[in-house]
Design a protein around this motif. Structure first.
Motif, PDB file in Angstrom:
ATOM      1  N   GLY A 140       0.812  -1.200   0.000  1.00  0.00           N
ATOM      2  CA  GLY A 140       0.000   0.000   0.000  1.00  0.00           C
ATOM      3  C   GLY A 140       0.845   1.249   0.000  1.00  0.00           C
ATOM      4  O   GLY A 140       2.077   1.197   0.074  1.00  0.00           O
ATOM      5  N   LYS A 141       0.188   2.377  -0.091  1.00  0.00           N
ATOM      6  CA  LYS A 141       0.869   3.661  -0.095  1.00  0.00           C
ATOM      7  C   LYS A 141       1.314   4.044   1.315  1.00  0.00           C
ATOM      8  O   LYS A 141       2.390   4.569   1.523  1.00  0.00           O
ATOM      9  N   TRP A 142       0.470   3.763   2.281  1.00  0.00           N
ATOM     10  CA  TRP A 142       0.754   4.106   3.674  1.00  0.00           C
ATOM     11  C   TRP A 142       0.846   2.883   4.579  1.00  0.00           C
ATOM     12  O   TRP A 142       1.546   2.914   5.579  1.00  0.00           O
ATOM     13  N   ILE A 143       0.099   1.834   4.261  1.00  0.00           N
ATOM     14  CA  ILE A 143       0.048   0.649   5.116  1.00  0.00           C
ATOM     15  C   ILE A 143       0.248  -0.597   4.269  1.00  0.00           C
ATOM     16  O   ILE A 143      -0.409  -0.756   3.234  1.00  0.00           O
ATOM     17  N   THR A 144       1.140  -1.481   4.709  1.00  0.00           N
ATOM     18  CA  THR A 144       1.352  -2.751   4.023  1.00  0.00           C
ATOM     19  C   THR A 144       1.355  -3.871   5.050  1.00  0.00           C
ATOM     20  O   THR A 144       2.081  -3.799   6.043  1.00  0.00           O
ATOM     21  N   LEU A 145       0.505  -4.878   4.836  1.00  0.00           N
ATOM     22  CA  LEU A 145       0.422  -6.028   5.728  1.00  0.00           C
ATOM     23  C   LEU A 145       1.175  -7.198   5.123  1.00  0.00           C
ATOM     24  O   LEU A 145       1.158  -7.410   3.902  1.00  0.00           O
ATOM     25  N   TYR A 146       1.821  -7.980   5.981  1.00  0.00           N
ATOM     26  CA  TYR A 146       2.489  -9.219   5.592  1.00  0.00           C
ATOM     27  C   TYR A 146       1.851 -10.318   6.428  1.00  0.00           C
ATOM     28  O   TYR A 146       1.897 -10.274   7.665  1.00  0.00           O
ATOM     29  N   THR A 147       1.240 -11.297   5.783  1.00  0.00           N
ATOM     30  CA  THR A 147       0.447 -12.265   6.529  1.00  0.00           C
ATOM     31  C   THR A 147       0.539 -13.665   5.940  1.00  0.00           C
ATOM     32  O   THR A 147       0.707 -13.845   4.728  1.00  0.00           O
ATOM     33  N   ASN A 148       0.451 -14.656   6.809  1.00  0.00           N
ATOM     34  CA  ASN A 148       0.335 -16.049   6.393  1.00  0.00           C
ATOM     35  C   ASN A 148      -0.482 -16.776   7.450  1.00  0.00           C
ATOM     36  O   ASN A 148      -1.067 -16.135   8.334  1.00  0.00           O
ATOM     37  N   ALA A 149      -0.514 -18.099   7.398  1.00  0.00           N
ATOM     38  CA  ALA A 149      -1.371 -18.844   8.312  1.00  0.00           C
ATOM     39  C   ALA A 149      -0.930 -18.748   9.765  1.00  0.00           C
ATOM     40  O   ALA A 149      -1.714 -19.025  10.676  1.00  0.00           O
TER      41      ALA A 149
END
Length: 271
Positions: free
Chosen positions: A217-226
């Protein structure tokens, strides 16, 4: 002119929708609800949770909260989605509440082996991206950059409220009130909720794999898995893996603690 709600074409806006119905228009509704902050699995079936999230949206927009998507609710959802599209096309419109930001475009990108070190700003391809990263003050709390929109300030403020709360497995998933502690997904959920970017109920890390939109994202980036989820907000990392005795059990970090690989990358729609 209000759309004609005929039951012959299952296109979102062509018919009224309520619990128990199925079709591609229900899938569109569920994806729109997710983009608007109520994560809803895009199953194409108008189930109980879809009805709950429709009612939540109706309450927020001061409509009759009956869980039925008729012409008025459809119009409000369409208008809200149009505002998200406008934000994407003209990001400066959401800057600073007076619209006087003079921040220039950033061309920051990440190499393939990025470590997300100090001063890192999330990669993006959009014009007028943030050029100033958030900072961590002497108390271990995040300070939003001067050009951060109100939504980002609210996410940071919410994250600050639980930055030093203990890690508790399964914590943070009993609604939005005070908790004894928060796990990784409970922490991220609480922060996003502070900016009205997640409503309904907190998500687990697997559910975050289909939250918002794909990519950074421009301001927020999530990194996710199980098994884990963490995020970058305006250049700072908010991650339960950062909590240690060395930093006073602080979730905020200027450097990436969790690995970069093995995660699905998502961001809130428009941000």
């Amino acid at each position: 002119m209000a759309p004609a709600f005929a039951a012959t074409t299952p296109r979102f806006g062509s018919r009224m929708l309520w619990q128990g119905m199925r079709g591609p228009d229900v899938t569109t509704l569920q994806r729109d609800l997710t983009s608007l902050g109520w994560w809803t699995r895009p199953s194409g079936w108008f189930n109980y949770w879809t009805a709950v999230h429709v009612k939540d949206f109706q309450k927020r927009d001061h409509l009759t909260a009956d869980g039925v998507v008729g012409p008025q609710t459809f119009g409000r959802i369409s208008s809200a989605m149009a505002r998200i599209e406008e934000t994407r096309a003209n990001p400066t419109a959401t800057r600073g509440q007076g619209g006087n930001s003079t921040a220039s475009a950033s061309s920051a990108t990440l190499p393939a082996n990025d470590s997300g070190g100090s001063g890192f700003v999330p990669p993006n391809t959009q014009a007028n991206a943030p050029v100033e990263a958030a900072t961590i003050d002497s108390n271990g709390l995040a300070v939003a950059p001067a050009d951060a929109p109100k939504v980002i300030q609210q996410v940071i403020d919410a994250a600050n409220k639980i930055a030093f709360d203990p890690y508790v497995y399964g914590g943070g998933h009993n609604g939005w009130g005070p908790q004894d502690g928060y796990d990784c997904s409970g922490s991220v959920s609480y922060a996003l909720h502070g900016g009205d970017l997640l409503n309904g109920y907190p998500l687990d890390s697997t559910q975050f794999e289909s939250y918002g939109e794909a990519g950074p994202g421009k301001w927020i980036t999530l990194y996710t898995n199980a098994g884990h989820v963490y995020m970058n907000v305006a250049g700072l990392w908010f991650d339960t893996a950062a909590q240690s005795s060395a930093n006073g059990n602080d979730r905020w970090s200027a450097t990436r603690i969790s690995p970069a690989s093995g995660f699905v990358v998502r961001h809130p729609a428009g941000w």
